[in-house]
Design an enzyme around this catalytic site. Sequence first.
Site, PDB file in Angstrom:
ATOM      1  N   SER A 130       0.871  -1.187  -0.052  1.00  0.00           N
ATOM      2  CA  SER A 130      -0.046  -0.014   0.117  1.00  0.00           C
ATOM      3  C   SER A 130       0.832   1.156  -0.038  1.00  0.00           C
ATOM      4  CB  SER A 130      -1.006  -0.151   1.491  1.00  0.00           C
ATOM      5  OG  SER A 130      -1.702   1.183   1.347  1.00  0.00           O
ATOM      6  N   TYR A 147      -6.695   6.698  -6.121  1.00  0.00           N
ATOM      7  CA  TYR A 147      -5.491   5.829  -5.791  1.00  0.00           C
ATOM      8  C   TYR A 147      -5.440   5.691  -4.214  1.00  0.00           C
ATOM      9  CZ  TYR A 147      -0.821   4.679  -4.875  1.00  0.00           C
ATOM     10  OH  TYR A 147       0.539   3.861  -4.333  1.00  0.00           O
ATOM     11  N   LYS A 151      -5.978   2.318  -1.769  1.00  0.00           N
ATOM     12  CA  LYS A 151      -4.731   1.698  -0.909  1.00  0.00           C
ATOM     13  C   LYS A 151      -5.434   1.645   0.418  1.00  0.00           C
ATOM     14  CE  LYS A 151      -1.577   0.926  -3.769  1.00  0.00           C
ATOM     15  NZ  LYS A 151      -1.172  -0.136  -4.387  1.00  0.00           N
TER      16      LYS A 151
HETATM   17  N1  LIG Z   1       7.087   4.591  -5.885  1.00  0.00           N
HETATM   18  C1  LIG Z   1       6.420   4.935  -4.928  1.00  0.00           C
HETATM   19  O1  LIG Z   1       6.833   5.982  -4.311  1.00  0.00           O
HETATM   20  C2  LIG Z   1       5.274   4.176  -4.066  1.00  0.00           C
HETATM   21  C3  LIG Z   1       4.995   4.712  -2.946  1.00  0.00           C
HETATM   22  C4  LIG Z   1       3.870   4.176  -2.258  1.00  0.00           C
HETATM   23  C5  LIG Z   1       3.486   2.826  -2.636  1.00  0.00           C
HETATM   24  N2  LIG Z   1       3.662   2.206  -3.952  1.00  0.00           N
HETATM   25  C6  LIG Z   1       3.278   1.149  -4.386  1.00  0.00           C
HETATM   26  O2  LIG Z   1       4.109   0.323  -4.856  1.00  0.00           O
HETATM   27  C7  LIG Z   1       3.717  -0.836  -5.679  1.00  0.00           C
HETATM   28  C8  LIG Z   1       4.859  -0.602  -7.011  1.00  0.00           C
HETATM   29  O3  LIG Z   1       4.769   0.343  -7.462  1.00  0.00           O
HETATM   30  P1  LIG Z   1       5.949   1.059  -8.259  1.00  0.00           P
HETATM   31  O4  LIG Z   1       6.280   2.448  -7.833  1.00  0.00           O
HETATM   32  O5  LIG Z   1       7.108   0.055  -8.455  1.00  0.00           O
HETATM   33  O6  LIG Z   1       5.257   1.463  -9.671  1.00  0.00           O
HETATM   34  P2  LIG Z   1       5.634   0.909 -11.208  1.00  0.00           P
HETATM   35  O7  LIG Z   1       7.248   1.085 -11.558  1.00  0.00           O
HETATM   36  O8  LIG Z   1       4.551   1.754 -11.937  1.00  0.00           O
HETATM   37  O9  LIG Z   1       5.137  -0.485 -11.401  1.00  0.00           O
HETATM   38  C9  LIG Z   1       3.774  -0.851 -11.309  1.00  0.00           C
HETATM   39  C10 LIG Z   1       3.585  -2.427 -11.533  1.00  0.00           C
HETATM   40  O10 LIG Z   1       2.381  -2.835 -11.330  1.00  0.00           O
HETATM   41  C11 LIG Z   1       2.198  -3.606 -12.736  1.00  0.00           C
HETATM   42  N3  LIG Z   1       0.791  -3.682 -13.010  1.00  0.00           N
HETATM   43  C12 LIG Z   1      -0.072  -2.670 -13.007  1.00  0.00           C
HETATM   44  N4  LIG Z   1      -1.373  -3.016 -13.543  1.00  0.00           N
HETATM   45  C13 LIG Z   1      -1.120  -4.420 -13.543  1.00  0.00           C
HETATM   46  C14 LIG Z   1      -2.037  -5.361 -14.042  1.00  0.00           C
HETATM   47  N5  LIG Z   1      -3.269  -5.302 -14.264  1.00  0.00           N
HETATM   48  N6  LIG Z   1      -1.610  -6.640 -14.141  1.00  0.00           N
HETATM   49  C15 LIG Z   1      -0.385  -6.971 -13.794  1.00  0.00           C
HETATM   50  N7  LIG Z   1       0.411  -6.005 -13.300  1.00  0.00           N
HETATM   51  C16 LIG Z   1       0.167  -4.909 -13.142  1.00  0.00           C
HETATM   52  C17 LIG Z   1       3.168  -2.719 -13.707  1.00  0.00           C
HETATM   53  O11 LIG Z   1       3.387  -3.966 -14.799  1.00  0.00           O
HETATM   54  P3  LIG Z   1       2.749  -4.170 -16.311  1.00  0.00           P
HETATM   55  O12 LIG Z   1       2.425  -2.586 -16.716  1.00  0.00           O
HETATM   56  O13 LIG Z   1       3.819  -4.606 -16.957  1.00  0.00           O
HETATM   57  O14 LIG Z   1       1.625  -4.949 -16.156  1.00  0.00           O
HETATM   58  C18 LIG Z   1       4.282  -2.806 -13.028  1.00  0.00           C
HETATM   59  O15 LIG Z   1       5.125  -3.894 -12.876  1.00  0.00           O
HETATM   60  C19 LIG Z   1       2.388  -0.075  -6.024  1.00  0.00           C
HETATM   61  O16 LIG Z   1       1.495  -0.965  -5.506  1.00  0.00           O
HETATM   62  C20 LIG Z   1       2.257   1.267  -5.428  1.00  0.00           C
HETATM   63  O17 LIG Z   1       1.091   1.659  -5.269  1.00  0.00           O
HETATM   64  C21 LIG Z   1       4.846   2.944  -4.527  1.00  0.00           C
END
Ligand SMILES: NC(=O)c1ccc[n+]([C@@H]2O[C@H](COP(=O)([O-])OP(=O)(O)OC[C@H]3O[C@@H](n4cnc5c(N)ncnc54)[C@H](OP(=O)(O)O)[C@@H]3O)[C@@H](O)[C@H]2O)c1
Length: 228
Positions: A130, A147, A151
């Site tokens: 989350s 979003y 979460k």
């Molecule tokens: N980065 C931050 O600062 C942050 C902060 C808080 C929480 N988070 C959480 O951390 C997690 C990872 O985020 P990230 O920052 O690494 O983002 P990211 O680089 O945009 O990666 C998102 C991932 O989710 C996959 N995805 C999205 N929709 C999908 C679907 N329908 N089926 C299968 N895969 C799907 C994408 O793969 P494909 O497009 O190849 O399907 C990608 O691998 C998320 O849950 C995000 O909410 C991130």
Amino acid sequence: MNIVITGASSGIGAALASSLASEHRILAIARSAKALEELAALHSNIVAFPADISKLTESQFSSCLNSAGWTNVDVLVNNAGLLINKPFLNLTDADWQEVYQTNVLAVAHLIRLTFPYLKKSKSPHIVNISSMGGVQGSVKFPGLSAYSSSKGALTILTECLAEEFKEENIRVNTLALGSVQTPMLAKAFPGYQASLNPAEMAKMISWFVTEGSGFFNGKTIPVASETP
Ligand SMILES: NC(=O)c1ccc[n+]([C@@H]2O[C@H](COP(=O)([O-])OP(=O)(O)OC[C@H]3O[C@@H](n4cnc5c(N)ncnc54)[C@H](OP(=O)(O)O)[C@@H]3O)[C@@H](O)[C@H]2O)c1
């Protein structure tokens, strides 16, 4: 351990799969087949499973586990996520459906599909990824209502499932992450530079997914050192 990681094609999920692959077997799920194949080419313990988690069927999931030779799953990491950055009044019904489909409904769906395999593990753990935005009372930012509220739903789901799965000894926890420099962060906060990169955050999550079930159940744990 046998560990399923969704959203393993990019950002935190890809870094987490790489970090865990030295000691554990990983089933890496995302839609981008090419990115998953590249990851699997680097680590013999990673099996690429290109799929849309919103559309994954029980038979696709079980045949993938069978062909990987897995009879159980020790950890499910629900890391895949979708962020749409728009003021509340501009968000369409389709936007809400897409965000909730990926961030909430697909998580519930995948937990159901994985349940029979988790039951066969000695120390099963479900980890939902989350965000600080989904934590009650945290600082909120305009544009992130779909979003952040999606979460937030993971926290209550986590509490409910920790209770429902007690008999099976399946531990369920959520990590509410702060900023990590990924494509998603750039969508949420264009131009912002986070102090953590995906590999640094993956170190912490790796410990949690493999060891955290001994210390936590039904909990949402903030993992953040800055705002946002
Ligand atoms: N980065 C931050 O600062 C942050 C902060 C808080 C929480 N988070 C959480 O951390 C997690 C990872 O985020 P990230 O920052 O690494 O983002 P990211 O680089 O945009 O990666 C998102 C991932 O989710 C996959 N995805 C999205 N929709 C999908 C679907 N329908 N089926 C299968 N895969 C799907 C994408 O793969 P494909 O497009 O190849 O399907 C990608 O691998 C998320 O849950 C995000 O909410 C991130």
